[in-house]
Design an enzyme around this catalytic site. Structure first.
Site, PDB file in Angstrom:
ATOM      1  N   ASN A   9      35.834  21.976   8.930  1.00 44.28           N
ATOM      2  CA  ASN A   9      35.368  21.686  10.285  1.00 44.28           C
ATOM      3  C   ASN A   9      35.475  22.969  11.100  1.00 44.28           C
ATOM      4  OD1 ASN A   9      34.920  20.778  12.868  1.00 44.28           O
ATOM      5  ND2 ASN A   9      36.778  19.517  12.994  1.00 44.28           N
ATOM      6  N   TRP A  10      34.324  23.582  11.378  1.00 41.63           N
ATOM      7  CA  TRP A  10      34.345  24.870  12.093  1.00 41.63           C
ATOM      8  C   TRP A  10      34.532  24.704  13.596  1.00 41.63           C
ATOM      9  CZ3 TRP A  10      31.019  29.576  10.271  1.00 41.63           C
ATOM     10  CH2 TRP A  10      31.405  29.921   8.971  1.00 41.63           C
ATOM     11  N   LYS A  11      34.465  23.468  14.087  1.00 41.74           N
ATOM     12  CA  LYS A  11      34.610  23.216  15.533  1.00 41.74           C
ATOM     13  C   LYS A  11      33.633  24.127  16.308  1.00 41.74           C
ATOM     14  CE  LYS A  11      39.231  21.673  14.582  1.00 41.74           C
ATOM     15  NZ  LYS A  11      40.592  21.465  15.018  1.00 41.74           N
ATOM     16  N   HIS A  95      36.472  12.548  15.999  1.00 41.54           N
ATOM     17  CA  HIS A  95      37.546  13.548  15.899  1.00 41.54           C
ATOM     18  C   HIS A  95      38.437  13.444  17.134  1.00 41.54           C
ATOM     19  CE1 HIS A  95      39.603  17.385  15.786  1.00 41.54           C
ATOM     20  NE2 HIS A  95      39.295  17.446  14.505  1.00 41.54           N
ATOM     21  N   GLU A  97      39.724  15.579  18.962  1.00 36.56           N
ATOM     22  CA  GLU A  97      39.362  16.458  20.081  1.00 36.56           C
ATOM     23  C   GLU A  97      38.281  15.814  20.937  1.00 36.56           C
ATOM     24  OE1 GLU A  97      38.745  20.079  17.853  1.00 36.56           O
ATOM     25  OE2 GLU A  97      40.900  20.159  17.479  1.00 36.56           O
ATOM     26  N   GLU A 165      44.063  12.118  10.676  1.00 31.88           N
ATOM     27  CA  GLU A 165      44.450  13.394  11.271  1.00 31.88           C
ATOM     28  C   GLU A 165      45.414  13.141  12.421  1.00 31.88           C
ATOM     29  OE1 GLU A 165      41.429  16.697  10.563  1.00 31.88           O
ATOM     30  OE2 GLU A 165      40.707  15.585  12.283  1.00 31.88           O
ATOM     31  N   GLY A 171      45.988  22.020  14.168  1.00 34.86           N
ATOM     32  CA  GLY A 171      46.076  23.375  14.698  1.00 34.86           C
ATOM     33  C   GLY A 171      47.485  23.808  15.079  1.00 34.86           C
ATOM     34  N   SER A 210      46.414  20.984   9.935  1.00 32.65           N
ATOM     35  CA  SER A 210      47.167  22.136   9.434  1.00 32.65           C
ATOM     36  C   SER A 210      47.183  22.245   7.911  1.00 32.65           C
ATOM     37  CB  SER A 210      48.592  22.145   9.997  1.00 32.65           C
ATOM     38  OG  SER A 210      48.553  22.322  11.407  1.00 32.65           O
ATOM     39  N   GLY A 231      40.435  22.558   9.371  1.00 35.20           N
ATOM     40  CA  GLY A 231      39.883  23.245  10.532  1.00 35.20           C
ATOM     41  C   GLY A 231      40.010  24.748  10.368  1.00 35.20           C
ATOM     42  N   GLY A 232      41.069  25.313  10.962  1.00 44.64           N
ATOM     43  CA  GLY A 232      41.257  26.766  11.005  1.00 44.64           C
ATOM     44  C   GLY A 232      41.085  27.457   9.661  1.00 44.64           C
TER      45      GLY A 232
END
Ligand code: PGA
Length: 250
Positions: A9-11, A95, A97, A165, A171, A210, A231-232
């Site tokens: 997931n590149w957000k 998600h 976010e 999640e 993150g 994470s 993600g990251g």
């Protein structure tokens, strides 16, 4: 042996120059056909170019959200049909976010799942408790409620995945213990089986929050963990390919 699902997931990250990361991932995937289904979800501006860069490499691209309707006067929104036309095969929905920053409700998430089905996109529906819910011993109950209310009946007829999640793990570098992950995944599985029978038993339940090269294998080996949402660590080919390698033999 599992064939896990690995979703990046590149957000709101990624410009044209970052496609070199995708090209490096595509080369690694071609050299070593992965023991995982690989999906990368860039911002919509990169979907088309990324799907071309990944072409012939077994990996597919997905969106990170969609509007419930196919079109209309909704400035700034993207429909499921638009994602599909740009090359997406998958879409992440609900998600945290979006649930937190945009106040997205379970009912809105369910409406978006219908949109995904209409456009033939595979939905990955995200759920997860906040820190205060976990601290208050409410994690299982919160997640069960989200799962029950975010899944429309149409999922009895179409494939999908759930991503657990925990909000506090996204993150942050904090990851729940293996037992905590398994407890929630088992609770999700029981709802899926009760509601969708054999399809619910076969539905992939991913863990996200994470996930990194150092912990991916341990997480992927847990019972009821069918993949990871990253993600990251999905932004750079080196880390993502290491996570891909962690999918071997789990
Ligand atoms: P993270 O994000 O891997 O950077 O924690 C996961 C996600 O938000 O899907």
């Amino acid at each position: 042996m599992k064939r896990p699902m690995l979703v990046g997931n590149w957000k709101m990250n990624g410009l044209g120059r970052d496609l070199e990361q995708i090209e490096a991932m595509a080369r690694a995937i071609k050299q070593n056909p992965p023991r995982a289904s690989v999906v990368i979800c860039p911002p919509p501006t990169l979907l088309h170019r990324m799907s071309e860069a990944l072409n012939h490499s077994a990996a597919v691209v997905g969106g990170q959200d969609c509007h419930p309707l196919p079109g209309g006067s909704f400035t700034g929104e993207v429909s499921a049909e638009m994602l599909a036309e740009a090359g997406a095969r998958v879409v992440i929905l609900g998600h945290s976010e979006r649930r937190q920053a945009r106040g997205e409700t379970n009912e809105e998430v369910a409406a978006k799942v219908l949109a995904a089905a209409r456009a033939d996109l595979f939905p990955i529906i995200c759920v997860g408790e906040a820190k205060q819910d976990r601290d208050a011993g409410l994690a299982v109950g919160m997640v069960k409620m989200q799962v029950a209310a975010s899944l429309p009946d149409i999922l009895a007829e179409t494939d999908f995945a759930i991503a657990y999640e925990p909000v506090w793990a996204i993150g942050t570098g904090s990851v729940p213990s293996g037992d905590e992950i398994v407890e929630i995944h088992r609770a999700i599985r029981s709802i899926l089986v009760a509601r969708f029978g054999a399809r619910g038993a076969a539905t992939a339940i991913l863990y996200g929050g994470s996930v990194a090269p150092a912990n991916a294998r341990e997480i992927l080996r847990l019972p009821e963990v069918d993949g990871v949402l990253v993600g990251g660590a999905s932004l750079k080919a080196e880390a993502f390919v290491q996570i891909l390698q962690a999918c071997v033999g789990v």
